[in-house]
Design an enzyme around this catalytic site. Sequence first.
Site, PDB file in Angstrom:
ATOM      1  N   SER A 164       8.963  -0.076 -15.259  1.00  0.00           N
ATOM      2  CA  SER A 164       8.286   1.196 -14.958  1.00  0.00           C
ATOM      3  C   SER A 164       7.659   1.916 -16.145  1.00  0.00           C
ATOM      4  O   SER A 164       6.935   2.889 -15.955  1.00  0.00           O
ATOM      5  CB  SER A 164       9.249   2.150 -14.241  1.00  0.00           C
ATOM      6  OG  SER A 164       9.406   1.752 -12.895  1.00  0.00           O
ATOM      7  N   LYS A 210       7.440  12.611 -17.272  1.00  0.00           N
ATOM      8  CA  LYS A 210       7.519  12.149 -15.890  1.00  0.00           C
ATOM      9  C   LYS A 210       8.356  13.133 -15.062  1.00  0.00           C
ATOM     10  O   LYS A 210       9.337  13.698 -15.569  1.00  0.00           O
ATOM     11  CB  LYS A 210       8.148  10.753 -15.891  1.00  0.00           C
ATOM     12  CG  LYS A 210       8.161   9.997 -14.584  1.00  0.00           C
ATOM     13  CD  LYS A 210       8.750   8.609 -14.843  1.00  0.00           C
ATOM     14  CE  LYS A 210       8.855   7.760 -13.588  1.00  0.00           C
ATOM     15  NZ  LYS A 210       9.413   6.413 -13.921  1.00  0.00           N
ATOM     16  N   SER A 231       6.693   2.632 -12.205  1.00  0.00           N
ATOM     17  CA  SER A 231       6.666   3.913 -11.515  1.00  0.00           C
ATOM     18  C   SER A 231       6.160   5.072 -12.380  1.00  0.00           C
ATOM     19  O   SER A 231       5.858   6.149 -11.853  1.00  0.00           O
ATOM     20  CB  SER A 231       8.072   4.240 -11.005  1.00  0.00           C
ATOM     21  OG  SER A 231       8.988   4.455 -12.068  1.00  0.00           O
TER      22      SER A 231
END
Length: 498
Positions: free
Chosen positions: A172, A65, A148
């Site tokens: 997330s 990420k 997320s």
Amino acid sequence: MGHFTSVDLVKAYVARILEVNHQGPSLHAVIETNPQGLAQASALDAERKLTGKRTALHGIPILVKDNIATLHEEGMNTTAGSFALLGSVVPRDAGVAAKLRAAGAIILGKASLSEWSHFRAGELPPGFSGRGGQGLNPYFPRGDPAGSSSGSGISTAIGLAAGSLGTETDGSIIFPSSRNNLVGIKPTVGLTSRAGVIPISSHQDTVGPMCRSVADAAIILSVIAGPDPLDNYTVIQPEPVPDFTKALQKHALKGVRLGVPRLFQGSDVNILAAFNASLEIMKELGATIVDSADFPDADEILASQNETTVLSVDFKVDINNYLANLIEVPTGVKNLADLITFNTQHADIELIPPYYTSQSQFTASQATEVNASYFEALAIDEDLGRTRGIDATLQKFNLDALLLPTNAFTSTPAAIAGYPVITVPLGFQPDTVIPEPATPITAVAPGLPFGISFMGTAFSEFKLISYAFAYEQRTHNRLGRLAYPAAMPKTQLRHVMG
């Protein structure tokens, strides 16, 4: 097919990314790829020939990420999806990135995400960032990928890498894993290092794997877990770090007691039907299902606003610390106030109408201060989540773990407690579901996946992985449906070999 190399793998994955990232369905799953990837693969191939492989991840391409720092000199940015941090120079690899490299993994690129891990504004569509654009679910055109860690989910679902890392503050990892038909592990806060990870909250942030199987997730977690002197939360974990692959036992549910907190189960009838059917399968596998096993403080947790207080204060403190430790920031941002100003001054690339204009959470966080109310909220969260929450429920009903649909009130109790959750594929929305209009994405559509979650007390990952593995091996729910045709890359290893 015969033997293939890490160079072949990198070539194939990069080709697959190019097919669907900004072309075809334009899934916006990956922000950038590693310009050193092929050279690193070649070196790792040579090393394997000479001295054998370091670990199971030797020469395996993994996406991380875009809030997880990677060496600046390697050529990739670490920006949380924001143009405010483009070109910023990090002091070193994040702790988890360094562990991946030491294991021989190749960091293939930076996965897209909800900008600032969905902390710029809660009302923004999941999966959007200024740098990454709007991430899209590969199971339905313009489907909501959840966030997320949206890019980590999209990418892993359709094989743009062997696996990925996401981060979670509250939901997330498990939500995008659920929505993209994946296994996701949200570890106990303190099992994996957050050093070098762009933060929301030092009290709730954690880093974990998002993979297509429990086995893959266990391999990655075994590598990234462990103490890091740069993250003091990690020094309290039990030692030694378990080899989580030893938890991959098909009969692990035999004799286990699992509780169902029905007050948190959500209201989606299709998900609940699949969830209730899964309870019967667990019974067949030898588990005792305690139904229901509600939290003694369930109503209080559902009504509590203390997490909002904690995260708002933590973000301001923690993001300012992160920015202060960067070696260089070309845009000149030094603190949260600067980030708010940057967005306002660069509204054309950050606050894009009609869907992406808000930075309400930023402004709310900027207005906070560390005070008595904050410390009270922290104490209440720990009491609600741990003492009178997860731990009380496990003790009251003599349980080994808790079971919930992932897309329910599942992430928050574990989030405020700092406790682990693992989600595995459960099913898909039926074809009879009428899709809602995409504005700009839709969370209601046929074929969208959903998962089932196992939740436990601090550092119970080994047990949770074993239960999840037993369930996965019995059901193989992930194989029940493919991504929609245009979202499936066509490049295979054979196309790049030789």
